[in-house]
Structure formats: structure tokens, C-alpha cells
Write an enzyme that holds these catalytic residues in place. Sequence first.
Site, PDB file in Angstrom:
ATOM      1  N   HIS A  24      35.046   0.391 -40.254  1.00 21.56           N
ATOM      2  CA  HIS A  24      34.992   1.335 -39.124  1.00 21.56           C
ATOM      3  C   HIS A  24      34.416   0.693 -37.864  1.00 21.56           C
ATOM      4  O   HIS A  24      33.578   1.288 -37.184  1.00 21.56           O
ATOM      5  CB  HIS A  24      34.162   2.585 -39.473  1.00 21.56           C
ATOM      6  CG  HIS A  24      34.488   3.166 -40.804  1.00 21.56           C
ATOM      7  ND1 HIS A  24      33.614   3.946 -41.527  1.00 21.56           N
ATOM      8  CD2 HIS A  24      35.588   3.087 -41.561  1.00 21.56           C
ATOM      9  CE1 HIS A  24      34.167   4.303 -42.667  1.00 21.56           C
ATOM     10  NE2 HIS A  24      35.376   3.787 -42.713  1.00 21.56           N
ATOM     11  N   HIS A  78      27.264  11.118 -52.613  1.00 24.18           N
ATOM     12  CA  HIS A  78      27.757  11.062 -51.229  1.00 24.18           C
ATOM     13  C   HIS A  78      29.284  11.187 -51.251  1.00 24.18           C
ATOM     14  O   HIS A  78      29.949  10.535 -52.061  1.00 24.18           O
ATOM     15  CB  HIS A  78      27.324   9.717 -50.632  1.00 24.18           C
ATOM     16  CG  HIS A  78      27.725   9.450 -49.226  1.00 24.18           C
ATOM     17  ND1 HIS A  78      27.979  10.438 -48.294  1.00 24.18           N
ATOM     18  CD2 HIS A  78      27.912   8.257 -48.563  1.00 24.18           C
ATOM     19  CE1 HIS A  78      28.297   9.862 -47.144  1.00 24.18           C
ATOM     20  NE2 HIS A  78      28.273   8.555 -47.283  1.00 24.18           N
ATOM     21  N   GLU A  80      31.490  10.309 -48.882  1.00 24.10           N
ATOM     22  CA  GLU A  80      32.334   9.326 -48.193  1.00 24.10           C
ATOM     23  C   GLU A  80      33.146   8.514 -49.216  1.00 24.10           C
ATOM     24  O   GLU A  80      32.671   8.194 -50.308  1.00 24.10           O
ATOM     25  CB  GLU A  80      31.491   8.398 -47.304  1.00 24.10           C
ATOM     26  CG  GLU A  80      32.390   7.616 -46.352  1.00 24.10           C
ATOM     27  CD  GLU A  80      31.648   6.941 -45.194  1.00 24.10           C
ATOM     28  OE1 GLU A  80      30.409   6.858 -45.223  1.00 24.10           O
ATOM     29  OE2 GLU A  80      32.349   6.488 -44.254  1.00 24.10           O
ATOM     30  N   ASP A  82      34.181   5.583 -49.832  1.00 19.12           N
ATOM     31  CA  ASP A  82      33.849   4.318 -50.500  1.00 19.12           C
ATOM     32  C   ASP A  82      33.040   4.563 -51.780  1.00 19.12           C
ATOM     33  O   ASP A  82      32.885   3.653 -52.594  1.00 19.12           O
ATOM     34  CB  ASP A  82      33.125   3.338 -49.562  1.00 19.12           C
ATOM     35  CG  ASP A  82      31.985   3.944 -48.788  1.00 19.12           C
ATOM     36  OD1 ASP A  82      31.956   5.175 -48.612  1.00 19.12           O
ATOM     37  OD2 ASP A  82      31.114   3.194 -48.326  1.00 19.12           O
ATOM     38  N   HIS A 144      23.966   9.249 -44.185  1.00 27.20           N
ATOM     39  CA  HIS A 144      24.341   9.500 -42.817  1.00 27.20           C
ATOM     40  C   HIS A 144      25.408  10.580 -42.680  1.00 27.20           C
ATOM     41  O   HIS A 144      25.986  10.737 -41.604  1.00 27.20           O
ATOM     42  CB  HIS A 144      24.845   8.183 -42.176  1.00 27.20           C
ATOM     43  CG  HIS A 144      26.052   7.641 -42.909  1.00 27.20           C
ATOM     44  ND1 HIS A 144      27.190   7.278 -42.239  1.00 27.20           N
ATOM     45  CD2 HIS A 144      26.341   7.467 -44.196  1.00 27.20           C
ATOM     46  CE1 HIS A 144      28.098   6.854 -43.119  1.00 27.20           C
ATOM     47  NE2 HIS A 144      27.590   6.958 -44.296  1.00 27.20           N
ATOM     48  N   ASP A 163      23.895   5.019 -50.020  1.00 30.07           N
ATOM     49  CA  ASP A 163      23.974   4.160 -48.835  1.00 30.07           C
ATOM     50  C   ASP A 163      22.601   3.593 -48.416  1.00 30.07           C
ATOM     51  O   ASP A 163      22.510   2.475 -47.886  1.00 30.07           O
ATOM     52  CB  ASP A 163      24.544   4.939 -47.640  1.00 30.07           C
ATOM     53  CG  ASP A 163      26.071   4.975 -47.636  1.00 30.07           C
ATOM     54  OD1 ASP A 163      26.701   4.106 -48.266  1.00 30.07           O
ATOM     55  OD2 ASP A 163      26.625   5.877 -46.988  1.00 30.07           O
ATOM     56  N   TYR A 191      23.052  -3.534 -41.667  1.00 30.68           N
ATOM     57  CA  TYR A 191      23.565  -2.260 -42.196  1.00 30.68           C
ATOM     58  C   TYR A 191      22.832  -1.092 -41.531  1.00 30.68           C
ATOM     59  O   TYR A 191      23.442  -0.125 -41.072  1.00 30.68           O
ATOM     60  CB  TYR A 191      23.352  -2.249 -43.712  1.00 30.68           C
ATOM     61  CG  TYR A 191      23.972  -1.084 -44.421  1.00 30.68           C
ATOM     62  CD1 TYR A 191      25.236  -1.177 -44.985  1.00 30.68           C
ATOM     63  CD2 TYR A 191      23.292   0.124 -44.555  1.00 30.68           C
ATOM     64  CE1 TYR A 191      25.807  -0.109 -45.643  1.00 30.68           C
ATOM     65  CE2 TYR A 191      23.850   1.191 -45.208  1.00 30.68           C
ATOM     66  CZ  TYR A 191      25.105   1.071 -45.759  1.00 30.68           C
ATOM     67  OH  TYR A 191      25.659   2.148 -46.405  1.00 30.68           O
ATOM     68  N   HIS A 222      25.633  -0.210 -52.089  1.00 34.27           N
ATOM     69  CA  HIS A 222      26.178  -1.431 -51.468  1.00 34.27           C
ATOM     70  C   HIS A 222      25.161  -2.554 -51.654  1.00 34.27           C
ATOM     71  O   HIS A 222      23.963  -2.366 -51.415  1.00 34.27           O
ATOM     72  CB  HIS A 222      26.407  -1.253 -49.957  1.00 34.27           C
ATOM     73  CG  HIS A 222      27.422  -0.214 -49.594  1.00 34.27           C
ATOM     74  ND1 HIS A 222      28.770  -0.353 -49.852  1.00 34.27           N
ATOM     75  CD2 HIS A 222      27.283   0.977 -48.964  1.00 34.27           C
ATOM     76  CE1 HIS A 222      29.429   0.701 -49.398  1.00 34.27           C
ATOM     77  NE2 HIS A 222      28.542   1.529 -48.855  1.00 34.27           N
TER      78      HIS A 222
HETATM   79 FE1  FEO Z   1      28.574   6.532 -46.221  1.00 35.73          FE
HETATM   80 FE2  FEO Z   1      28.906   3.694 -48.102  1.00 35.73          FE
HETATM   81  O1  FEO Z   1      29.374   5.354 -47.388  1.00 35.73           O
END
Ligand code: FEO
Length: 387
Positions: A24, A78, A80, A82, A144, A163, A191, A222
Amino acid sequence: MKADKIREGIYWVGAIDWAVRNFHGYLTEKGTTYGAYLIVDEKVTLIDTVKASFEDEMFARISDIVSPEEIDIVISNHVEMDHSGGIPEVVKRCPKAVIYTCEPSGKKGLTAHYGDHNYQTVKSGDSISIGQRTLQFVSTPMLHWPDNMVTYCPEEKILFSNDAFGQHFASAERFDDELPLSDILYQAKSYYANIIMCFGKQVQGAYAQVKNLDIDMIAPAHGVVWRSHVKDILGAYAKWSENSPESGAVVVFDSMWHSTEKMAKAIAQGFHDAGYSVRIYDLKASHWSQIVPDILTSKYLAVGSPTLNNQMMPSVAAFLCYLKGLSPKNRQAFAFGSFGWGGQSVPYVEKELEQCGFTLCMEGIKVTYIPSEEKLAEIEACVRKLV
Ligand code: FEO
């Protein structure tokens, strides 16, 4: 593909994305991982999944330990994609799995992405028993996304943080003591700067909740698992979220015929002479996401653009647009740039800097065509006086 044991009965079963280079607009020069964790207890539990297209890797690692059909519980920290992209395959391959998510945003978000799969909701303070172990949930909204939560296992003292505390860092190693600490901390800083900087207040709220937990391992979604440097990363988040760096300067510019570049170097010299650590970034050579980690820990930012067609340079506008979204606060800034006849770039940059949240600490510096040696010396002196 094999699972990596992180504790007796607990395994990293995520995926390594060695090739991703743009998340992104954030350049992920080291790739990333999508962390999913399998806990083999009376109820077999999967914490988070992986990005769609990496499901086979995750299921191969799970199958190294148990049959996916044996999974009873899936925790979605989460929404999102990923981390939730594997949910459609989980629904197919794990027929008895019950999916837990945060109320109300998690259920709403998962339903919008994948349809209704009878998601069970939890809220901050709730816990579930999976046998010998307990999973406690702490809601961390806007860290986030609205749905974010973290999962804590008190018996193991492990925080599954999703995250938070993550790093975009692809590696075959799983732990923070298996790679150079400076590399990991830099990726954690990058990050934070590129994704979390604008949520400093929320980080402090979440920190207040997790600091009372007895944590000796942080397993993020991550990058590597923190087991030897938990205090370092907790301390770094506490510091970064204060959003009030006391030193350091960053000079960012683009230039057409090197005049604004000469001004940038004079400004940097002024900061250096005053004892400040300073970094210069030419936007022709550096991407904005490579610059913001230094802005995170710097008190001053100077942004330079020549005037091009009565505007600032598009590269400078794009950098400031990205920075505005990250909303850095409690920092000081000024603009500079050369021009031939219009001179509009400096006031445009100043306006954007104010909208980013900076305090303008000095009148913008303008030079017609080419700065003389005297003018450059004047700029250096001006910066020395400022700091
Ligand atoms: Fe907010 Fe790693 O996704």
C-alpha cells in the site's frame, strides 16, 4: 513446509512472502511474513491466518502437526486481508472450527469480506479455555483498524499481538535472537512509522492495558517472534508513541538544476554544526516510506522544492500527501526552495506542512535561481540560530 515450534505445543504455521516489495505504498524491501500460530491443546486452536494465495503454505505447516480437520477454534485478531485471507479455506478445510473475532467491528468486517460464517464475538476482558491453556482478549481499536485485538495466553505468558510489534521482514529464522537486533529493530521502527505513527494515542491506550500483563514472548503477525528482546520492543513502542522527539533533523528535497539541493546541503550543515544528527533525502533517490522512520525520531523537518509550473514538484507533493496521512505531531518544520520568477512552491509546502501537524519554526527560505556562497553561508547561520 514444516511448522516451527515456538513453545511446547505451540507452533508458527504462517507463510513467508519473500517477494512482496510494496505494501500500500510502503516499500517492503525485505519482504514480509504472515504469522499464524497453532496451539495443540484439548481444543486445537489457530490464531490468525495468512494472505490469500498463501493458504497452501499455512495448511502444509499445520499438517506437519495435526490434520486441519482437527482445528476446533480460529481466533481472528484482525480483519485486514493479510491475516484473514485464509478464512475461506479454513471454512472449507476445518469443518468444525468456530471463528472468534472482536465485537462488533470484527464480525462486521469478516462478514463483509467473506460472508456470514457464524462468527463468535468477544470483547476486551473476555477469555476462553482451550484446555490446559486460557486465551484472554484485549481490544486495541484503531491499531490500526477498528477491529484490532490481541490475544494473551497467561499460562505461557505469550502475547499474540497481530500487527503490533511486527516487522516487514521475511526470514527463515523465527526469533529475535537469531538475526542482528539492529536489523529487526530498524524494521520494527519502519513498520511503526509507516503504519502506526498516526495512532500514537491508541498505542498508549493499548500499552497501558498490556504493560500489566506478564509477557515473556510476543508473537506478532509479521516478522520474528520477540523472546529475548521483549523489553526493547515494548520500550521502543512506549517512546515512539509519545510523539515528542527531542533531537535529530531530516532534510527532504527535490531539485531541478541543483539550486534547491545546494540549499538542502547548507541546511544540513547548519544542523550538523549545531550538534544535531541530520539525514538528507533526495526524493529522486529515496522513497517516502524510507524517509518516515527518521522523521519518527527527529525534532525538525526541512522540506525543499523548486517552483515548477507555479507549483511544488510532484515528488514533494506526493511525499507530503503520504506524510499528512501519518499525522506526525509535536515536531517543527520549515520550507525552502529556489525559483525563477513565480516562487509559489515554498508557501505551498508550508501549507502542507501545517496540515501534516508540524509547527512552522522559521519563515520559508527562498532563493532566486542559484544561491550564492554568501547566501548558503547565511542559510547555515540561520539554521544554527534556529536550533
Ligand atoms: Fe493490518 Fe498486517 O494488517
